[in-house]
Scaffold this active site. Structure first.
Site, mmCIF file in Angstrom:
data_model
loop_
_atom_site.group_PDB
_atom_site.id
_atom_site.type_symbol
_atom_site.label_atom_id
_atom_site.label_comp_id
_atom_site.label_asym_id
_atom_site.label_seq_id
_atom_site.Cartn_x
_atom_site.Cartn_y
_atom_site.Cartn_z
ATOM 1 N N TYR A 146 0.842 -1.197 0.000
ATOM 2 C CA TYR A 146 0.000 0.000 0.000
ATOM 3 C C TYR A 146 0.882 1.253 0.000
ATOM 4 O O TYR A 146 0.666 2.195 -0.769
ATOM 5 C CB TYR A 146 -0.936 -0.005 1.208
ATOM 6 C CG TYR A 146 -1.728 1.266 1.353
ATOM 7 C CD1 TYR A 146 -2.813 1.533 0.522
ATOM 8 C CD2 TYR A 146 -1.395 2.208 2.321
ATOM 9 C CE1 TYR A 146 -3.541 2.708 0.643
ATOM 10 C CE2 TYR A 146 -2.125 3.376 2.457
ATOM 11 C CZ TYR A 146 -3.188 3.619 1.619
ATOM 12 O OH TYR A 146 -3.908 4.784 1.743
ATOM 13 N N LYS A 192 1.291 4.302 -2.770
ATOM 14 C CA LYS A 192 1.169 5.732 -2.475
ATOM 15 C C LYS A 192 2.387 6.499 -3.007
ATOM 16 O O LYS A 192 2.246 7.575 -3.583
ATOM 17 C CB LYS A 192 1.021 5.955 -0.969
ATOM 18 C CG LYS A 192 -0.233 5.340 -0.356
ATOM 19 C CD LYS A 192 -1.472 6.059 -0.775
ATOM 20 C CE LYS A 192 -1.555 7.379 -0.057
ATOM 21 N NZ LYS A 192 -2.738 8.155 -0.375
#
Length: 139
Positions: free
Chosen positions: A21, A25
């Site tokens: 994750y 980002k």
């Protein structure tokens, strides 16, 4: 995450993702910069803290909200108090970005005016006029 810990992470900190994750980002921020430089878009990357559906930084399930982190329930609560972002402050941060026509690219942390802030919001205050109105409780 203790109140007396002076460390603060700002927008200049080295990118160190701790999960896929986080990698996604970082990729999104890099892609945003690419589109600013090559296509003339305006891009604002918001590193948003903990926004709760009930908008309450004291909810009992806070202790289990970050189960992926190796934290005790008390440490999880301390982290949440530092990263809490009220819905009102989140909306203001987004509005300030939309209104900042003098900036083409920015990376800003999104937290409320909490007693412990290990993410820097002074950059957002200076560049886009972000002025959080809410704060997580001390205890």
């Amino acid at each position: 995450y203790a109140l007396d810990d002076p460390r603060v992470i700002d927008h200049h900190a080295e990118i160190r993702p701790d999960s896929y994750y986080g990698v996604s980002k970082a990729y999104g921020e890099a892609m945003g910069r690419y589109y600013v430089e090559n296509h003339g878009l305006r891009v604002f990357c918001l590193r948003i803290g903990t926004v709760r559906a009930d908008d309450d930084p004291r909810s009992p399930e806070i202790a289990t909200a970050n189960a992926w982190l190796p934290l005790t329930p008390e440490q999880a609560y301390e982290r949440l108090r530092a990263t809490w972002l009220s819905q009102r402050d989140c909306a203001q941060l987004i509005a300030r970005c939309l209104e900042a026509d003098h900036i083409n690219f920015g990376i800003y942390y999104g937290i409320s005016n909490n007693p412990r802030q290990f993410w820097d919001i002074e950059h957002a205050r200076r560049e886009i006029g972000y002025a959080p109105e809410d704060s997580a409780p001390l205890g």
